[in-house]
Motif scaffolding. Structure first.
Motif, PDB file in Angstrom:
ATOM      1  N   ILE A  71      -3.988  23.887  12.351  1.00 52.00           N
ATOM      2  CA  ILE A  71      -3.473  22.560  12.682  1.00 52.00           C
ATOM      3  C   ILE A  71      -3.302  21.782  11.380  1.00 52.00           C
ATOM      4  CG2 ILE A  71      -3.941  20.378  13.868  1.00 52.00           C
ATOM      5  CD1 ILE A  71      -5.573  21.972  15.908  1.00 52.00           C
ATOM      6  N   ILE A  72      -2.092  21.278  11.168  1.00 56.22           N
ATOM      7  CA  ILE A  72      -1.783  20.489   9.976  1.00 56.22           C
ATOM      8  C   ILE A  72      -1.918  19.017  10.355  1.00 56.22           C
ATOM      9  CG2 ILE A  72      -0.152  20.083   8.108  1.00 56.22           C
ATOM     10  CD1 ILE A  72      -0.988  23.022   8.476  1.00 56.22           C
ATOM     11  N   ILE A  73      -2.815  18.302   9.662  1.00 53.68           N
ATOM     12  CA  ILE A  73      -3.063  16.887   9.971  1.00 53.68           C
ATOM     13  C   ILE A  73      -2.596  16.020   8.802  1.00 53.68           C
ATOM     14  CG2 ILE A  73      -4.771  15.152  10.633  1.00 53.68           C
ATOM     15  CD1 ILE A  73      -6.560  17.425  11.599  1.00 53.68           C
ATOM     16  N   THR A  74      -1.747  15.053   9.104  1.00 50.52           N
ATOM     17  CA  THR A  74      -1.234  14.128   8.090  1.00 50.52           C
ATOM     18  C   THR A  74      -1.816  12.741   8.349  1.00 50.52           C
ATOM     19  OG1 THR A  74       0.845  15.358   7.909  1.00 50.52           O
ATOM     20  CG2 THR A  74       0.828  13.102   7.063  1.00 50.52           C
ATOM     21  N   THR A  75      -2.395  12.146   7.312  1.00 49.94           N
ATOM     22  CA  THR A  75      -2.950  10.794   7.450  1.00 49.94           C
ATOM     23  C   THR A  75      -2.182   9.817   6.562  1.00 49.94           C
ATOM     24  OG1 THR A  75      -4.589  11.270   5.707  1.00 49.94           O
ATOM     25  CG2 THR A  75      -5.290  11.564   7.987  1.00 49.94           C
ATOM     26  N   ASP A 113       0.804  -1.226   0.000  1.00 45.20           N
ATOM     27  CA  ASP A 113       0.000   0.000   0.000  1.00 45.20           C
ATOM     28  C   ASP A 113       0.837   1.275   0.000  1.00 45.20           C
ATOM     29  OD1 ASP A 113      -3.026  -1.057   1.242  1.00 45.20           O
ATOM     30  OD2 ASP A 113      -1.289  -2.342   1.368  1.00 45.20           O
ATOM     31  N   LYS A 114       2.066   1.166   0.425  1.00 41.85           N
ATOM     32  CA  LYS A 114       2.907   2.366   0.498  1.00 41.85           C
ATOM     33  C   LYS A 114       3.193   2.945  -0.883  1.00 41.85           C
ATOM     34  CE  LYS A 114       4.973   1.045   4.914  1.00 41.85           C
ATOM     35  NZ  LYS A 114       6.207   0.686   5.656  1.00 41.85           N
ATOM     36  N   TYR A 137      -1.808   6.772  -0.343  1.00 39.58           N
ATOM     37  CA  TYR A 137      -1.192   6.371   0.925  1.00 39.58           C
ATOM     38  C   TYR A 137      -1.068   7.524   1.911  1.00 39.58           C
ATOM     39  CZ  TYR A 137       2.329   4.855   4.279  1.00 39.58           C
ATOM     40  OH  TYR A 137       3.000   4.564   5.435  1.00 39.58           O
ATOM     41  N   LYS A 138      -0.678   8.700   1.453  1.00 38.87           N
ATOM     42  CA  LYS A 138      -0.442   9.818   2.363  1.00 38.87           C
ATOM     43  C   LYS A 138      -1.248  11.038   1.933  1.00 38.87           C
ATOM     44  CE  LYS A 138       3.485  11.847   4.856  1.00 38.87           C
ATOM     45  NZ  LYS A 138       4.979  11.907   4.917  1.00 38.87           N
TER      46      LYS A 138
END
Length: 346
Positions: A291-295, A213-214, A219-220
């Motif tokens: 706020i910076i949100i990384t998933t 999946d990467k 993925y990001k």
């Protein structure tokens, strides 16, 4: 009469030559009927494959078309083609598409056998949305991109159709019963245990590694939200603090389990739902009033990862190996009996 004998002999000889020569011409080609040579019989019996009857084709599905607000009835195989086409990119490997066909058929067989049809208009068995399974008709798929496939329709349709036909009548079972074949787009490198996202522990929905999946384009992801909106949506107060909650627990799939906001605890799923995040594997940092949100990953993470399935297929794994990797302890079973029950119940 004596002078007539030579003429009679000559006539007999010519007659014999006339009969023998055609036979000599045909004999060398006898037995070459399949090669297109002299003596070929074009009225050959249908092959065994051509005579095979699709188990899916004898079952009818009543789909509620949400946009048109009408019920459309079609055979199970046609329905599955529309679901696989809508749920997984046709560019994916053939074995991944077959795995998707299996999950789709398993789901709809369960749905057809369920007596309760909550939220459905009378006569409908399933919708064409994510509430059940996304479905697109041939007419929709023929439309220009991004709605449909446009000029790519012909080859993509054939590829999807072949995947459905290759798994005809097959479903996924656990202890003889059809499973809840959940799937999602992209993992964070691991799938999730069912109880870490939903309430119930399901023996075949266990966390497994999914490193393929990467490489997924999904993925990001990163989003920016104001502190005010963050506090409002989650019902928390962070004030001027640089610390935005403390992660107290992580799941088996390395997603956020629980976060403590000054005494108020929220689960990773609750935060994902309220902030509309792609995944419950997230991290964040504060920059002023934002706020910076990384998933990492895309979807709930339970069951089969679609990009993981495609990665496995690219490495040479079969659809049977794929589904048995993501759904632990399951079997691939023929659904003839269940399909017959559905047909008889109409």
């Amino acid at each position: 009469m004596k002078n007539a004998k030579p003429f009679i002999a000559l006539a007999s000889f010519l007659l014999a030559v006339t009969l023998i020569i055609p036979a000599l011409l045909v004999l060398p080609y006898k037995g070459d009927q399949a090669s297109g040579k002299l003596g070929e019989d074009l009225r050959q019996a249908p092959t065994e494959k051509a005579n095979e009857r699709s188990a899916d084709a004898v079952v009818e599905v009543a789909v509620y078309r949400t946009a048109q607000q009408k019920i459309e009835k079609l055979t199970l195989n046609k329905y599955l083609e529309g679901v696989v086409a809508a749920e997984m990119p046709a560019e994916f490997e053939e074995e991944a598409l077959k795995a998707q066909a299996l999950t789709a058929r398993t789901y709809i067989v369960q749905q057809l056998l369920t007596k309760e049809k909550l939220g459905l208009p009378e006569g409908a068995q399933v919708t064409d949305t994510e509430i059940h399974q996304v479905f697109k008709s041939d007419e929709e798929l023929k439309r220009p991109k991004p709605i449909g496939w446009g000029a790519d329709y012909k080859w993509k349709k054939k590829k999807i159709k072949d995947a459905v036909r290759a798994t005809d009548g097959q479903i996924l079972t656990y202890n003889g019963k059809a499973i809840d074949a959940t799937f999602f787009s992209t993992s964070n490198g691991y799938t999730e245990n069912s109880e870490d996202y939903w309430k119930n522990t399901v023996p075949y929905l266990r966390s497994v590694e999914s490193p393929w999946d990467k490489k997924s384009p999904k993925y990001k992801n990163q989003i920016t939200i104001s502190v005010q909106d963050f506090e409002s949506k989650l019902g928390v107060q962070i004030g001027n603090s640089e610390t935005i909650g403390v992660i107290k627990e992580r799941t088996a799939g390395n997603r956020v389990g629980t976060v403590d906001f000054n005494g108020k605890t929220l689960t990773g799923r609750e935060i994902r739902d309220e902030l509309d995040l792609r995944s419950s594997d997230f991290s964040w940092e504060r920059r002023g009033n934002e706020i910076i949100i990384t998933t990492r990953g895309f979807g709930h993470g339970v069951g089969m990862s679609q990009y993981g399935a495609n990665g496995m297929a690219a490495e040479g794994k079969t659809y049977k190996e794929i589904v048995k990797y993501y759904y632990k302890g399951i079997d691939i079973s023929k659904a003839d009996g269940l399909l017959a029950t559905i047909t008889a119940g109409k």
